[in-house]
Design a protein around this motif. Sequence first.
Motif, PDB file in Angstrom:
ATOM      1  N   ALA A  27     113.951  16.984 -68.946  1.00 59.37           N
ATOM      2  CA  ALA A  27     114.642  16.328 -67.829  1.00 59.37           C
ATOM      3  C   ALA A  27     114.391  17.115 -66.542  1.00 59.37           C
ATOM      4  N   GLN A  28     114.166  16.389 -65.445  1.00 60.85           N
ATOM      5  CA  GLN A  28     113.971  17.029 -64.153  1.00 60.85           C
ATOM      6  C   GLN A  28     115.339  17.450 -63.611  1.00 60.85           C
ATOM      7  N   PRO A  29     115.381  18.561 -62.872  1.00 55.88           N
ATOM      8  CA  PRO A  29     116.664  18.977 -62.299  1.00 55.88           C
ATOM      9  C   PRO A  29     117.127  17.952 -61.264  1.00 55.88           C
ATOM     10  N   PRO A  30     118.428  17.847 -61.071  1.00 54.55           N
ATOM     11  CA  PRO A  30     118.925  16.884 -60.073  1.00 54.55           C
ATOM     12  C   PRO A  30     118.476  17.305 -58.679  1.00 54.55           C
ATOM     13  N   PRO A  31     118.365  16.348 -57.786  1.00 54.92           N
ATOM     14  CA  PRO A  31     117.949  16.708 -56.425  1.00 54.92           C
ATOM     15  C   PRO A  31     118.972  17.641 -55.778  1.00 54.92           C
ATOM     16  N   GLN A  32     118.487  18.497 -54.892  1.00 56.23           N
ATOM     17  CA  GLN A  32     119.349  19.480 -54.233  1.00 56.23           C
ATOM     18  C   GLN A  32     120.145  18.823 -53.111  1.00 56.23           C
ATOM     19  N   LEU A  33     121.314  19.403 -52.846  1.00 62.17           N
ATOM     20  CA  LEU A  33     122.112  18.935 -51.719  1.00 62.17           C
ATOM     21  C   LEU A  33     121.418  19.342 -50.423  1.00 62.17           C
ATOM     22  N   PRO A  34     121.634  18.589 -49.365  1.00 58.03           N
ATOM     23  CA  PRO A  34     120.977  18.948 -48.101  1.00 58.03           C
ATOM     24  C   PRO A  34     121.481  20.290 -47.591  1.00 58.03           C
ATOM     25  N   PRO A  35     120.635  21.027 -46.871  1.00 55.98           N
ATOM     26  CA  PRO A  35     121.027  22.363 -46.411  1.00 55.98           C
ATOM     27  C   PRO A  35     122.250  22.355 -45.498  1.00 55.98           C
ATOM     28  N   GLN A  36     122.480  21.273 -44.745  1.00 58.60           N
ATOM     29  CA  GLN A  36     123.621  21.251 -43.845  1.00 58.60           C
ATOM     30  C   GLN A  36     124.953  21.243 -44.588  1.00 58.60           C
ATOM     31  N   MET A  37     124.942  21.017 -45.899  1.00 57.28           N
ATOM     32  CA  MET A  37     126.182  21.066 -46.679  1.00 57.28           C
ATOM     33  C   MET A  37     126.760  22.474 -46.677  1.00 57.28           C
ATOM     34  N   PHE A  38     125.940  23.467 -46.538  1.00 59.86           N
ATOM     35  CA  PHE A  38     126.379  24.834 -46.728  1.00 59.86           C
ATOM     36  C   PHE A  38     126.459  25.629 -45.432  1.00 59.86           C
ATOM     37  N   THR A  39     126.261  24.986 -44.313  1.00 64.80           N
ATOM     38  CA  THR A  39     126.358  25.701 -43.050  1.00 64.80           C
ATOM     39  C   THR A  39     127.642  25.309 -42.343  1.00 64.80           C
ATOM     40  N   THR A  40     128.366  26.291 -41.911  1.00 64.42           N
ATOM     41  CA  THR A  40     129.605  26.050 -41.197  1.00 64.42           C
ATOM     42  C   THR A  40     129.324  25.391 -39.863  1.00 64.42           C
ATOM     43  N   ALA A  41     128.251  25.807 -39.218  1.00 71.15           N
ATOM     44  CA  ALA A  41     127.950  25.298 -37.892  1.00 71.15           C
ATOM     45  C   ALA A  41     127.731  23.788 -37.888  1.00 71.15           C
ATOM     46  N   ALA A  42     127.217  23.222 -38.974  1.00 70.86           N
ATOM     47  CA  ALA A  42     126.975  21.782 -39.019  1.00 70.86           C
ATOM     48  C   ALA A  42     128.280  20.999 -38.931  1.00 70.86           C
ATOM     49  N   GLN A  43     129.370  21.592 -39.331  1.00 72.50           N
ATOM     50  CA  GLN A  43     130.662  20.910 -39.260  1.00 72.50           C
ATOM     51  C   GLN A  43     131.135  20.757 -37.815  1.00 72.50           C
ATOM     52  N   LEU A  44     130.520  21.495 -36.891  1.00 73.12           N
ATOM     53  CA  LEU A  44     130.892  21.407 -35.477  1.00 73.12           C
ATOM     54  C   LEU A  44     130.373  20.143 -34.812  1.00 73.12           C
ATOM     55  N   LEU A  45     129.497  19.423 -35.490  1.00 77.47           N
ATOM     56  CA  LEU A  45     128.921  18.212 -34.914  1.00 77.47           C
ATOM     57  C   LEU A  45     130.012  17.222 -34.525  1.00 77.47           C
ATOM     58  N   ASP A  46     131.026  17.080 -35.359  1.00 77.84           N
ATOM     59  CA  ASP A  46     132.107  16.135 -35.076  1.00 77.84           C
ATOM     60  C   ASP A  46     132.985  16.586 -33.914  1.00 77.84           C
ATOM     61  N   LEU A  47     132.969  17.871 -33.579  1.00 77.94           N
ATOM     62  CA  LEU A  47     133.826  18.398 -32.521  1.00 77.94           C
ATOM     63  C   LEU A  47     133.125  18.496 -31.165  1.00 77.94           C
ATOM     64  N   THR A  48     131.836  18.185 -31.120  1.00 72.30           N
ATOM     65  CA  THR A  48     131.099  18.252 -29.869  1.00 72.30           C
ATOM     66  C   THR A  48     131.693  17.278 -28.858  1.00 72.30           C
ATOM     67  N   ASP A  49     131.841  17.723 -27.623  1.00 72.66           N
ATOM     68  CA  ASP A  49     132.403  16.956 -26.507  1.00 72.66           C
ATOM     69  C   ASP A  49     133.894  16.665 -26.671  1.00 72.66           C
ATOM     70  N   LYS A  50     134.571  17.456 -27.483  1.00 76.10           N
ATOM     71  CA  LYS A  50     136.020  17.325 -27.629  1.00 76.10           C
ATOM     72  C   LYS A  50     136.688  18.598 -27.139  1.00 76.10           C
ATOM     73  N   LYS A  51     137.949  18.468 -26.728  1.00 74.96           N
ATOM     74  CA  LYS A  51     138.700  19.613 -26.229  1.00 74.96           C
ATOM     75  C   LYS A  51     139.247  20.401 -27.405  1.00 74.96           C
ATOM     76  N   LEU A  52     138.966  21.721 -27.404  1.00 74.32           N
ATOM     77  CA  LEU A  52     139.347  22.579 -28.513  1.00 74.32           C
ATOM     78  C   LEU A  52     140.165  23.760 -28.031  1.00 74.32           C
ATOM     79  N   MET A  53     140.961  24.305 -28.930  1.00 75.53           N
ATOM     80  CA  MET A  53     141.548  25.626 -28.715  1.00 75.53           C
ATOM     81  C   MET A  53     140.859  26.548 -29.702  1.00 75.53           C
ATOM     82  N   VAL A  54     140.368  27.675 -29.197  1.00 69.12           N
ATOM     83  CA  VAL A  54     139.651  28.643 -30.020  1.00 69.12           C
ATOM     84  C   VAL A  54     140.439  29.951 -29.986  1.00 69.12           C
ATOM     85  N   ALA A  55     140.860  30.420 -31.157  1.00 62.53           N
ATOM     86  CA  ALA A  55     141.521  31.727 -31.265  1.00 62.53           C
ATOM     87  C   ALA A  55     140.452  32.745 -31.631  1.00 62.53           C
TER      88      ALA A  55
END
Length: 179
Positions: A27-55
Motif C-alpha cells: 500500500a502507498q502511504p497516504p498523501p501528506q498534509l500541506p506544509p501550511q498546516m504546520f506553520t503558525t504564520a499561515a494562520q495570520l492570513l485570516d487576520l490580515t487587514d483587521k484590527k488586533l491587540m498584540v501583547a
Amino acid sequence: MENLFPSDAPPLPGGPGPAPQGRGGLAQPPPQLPPQMFTTAAQLLDLTDKKLMVALRDGRKLIGVLRSWDQFANLVLQSTTERIFAPSPDGAASDSSRGLFADVSHGIFLVRGENVLLLGEIDLDKDDDPPPGYQRAELDLVKKLAEEKKAADKAREKHRVKKLITIGFEGENLGELTI
C-alpha cells in the motif's frame, strides 16, 4: 484556502475504497498534509487587514491594523497605538475603577515574531469603549504610575529570590541579583 485539521483523515485518490496498491502489492502511504498546516504564520492570513491587540513578551500592549506578516510571524501593524495600564494613584482600587490607561501613537510598527506573546482581533463595536474597570488619564501620570509599579514589582521579586536562596533554591536570574 481550505481549513484542514490534523485530526482529519487525508482524502484518498479515487474516493472511498481499498488503498491503492503500489509496486509489489504494498500500500502507498497516504498523501501528506500541506506544509501550511504546520506553520503558525499561515494562520495570520485570516487576520490580515483587521484590527488586533498584540501583547508582547515585555508587557507592552499594541493595537493596530495587521497589514503584513512573514513566515516567522513578524508583523507589520499600521495606525499602531501602545496602551499603557497603571494602578489607581491612591493604591486601592475602587469598585468602579481598577486603574488608569493612556494611549501612545506609534504609526507603523514592526513586531518581531518571537516577541509576540498573544494576539487577538478587536471587536470594532466595542473599540471606542474604555477597557472595563479602567479610566483614561493623562499619559505622563499613567507612565509615572506604571514605572512605579514596575519598580515595586522588581523589588518584590528581588526580595522573593533572596528568600528562596536562603533556603537553598537557585533562581534563574541570579546574575541580575546583587546580594
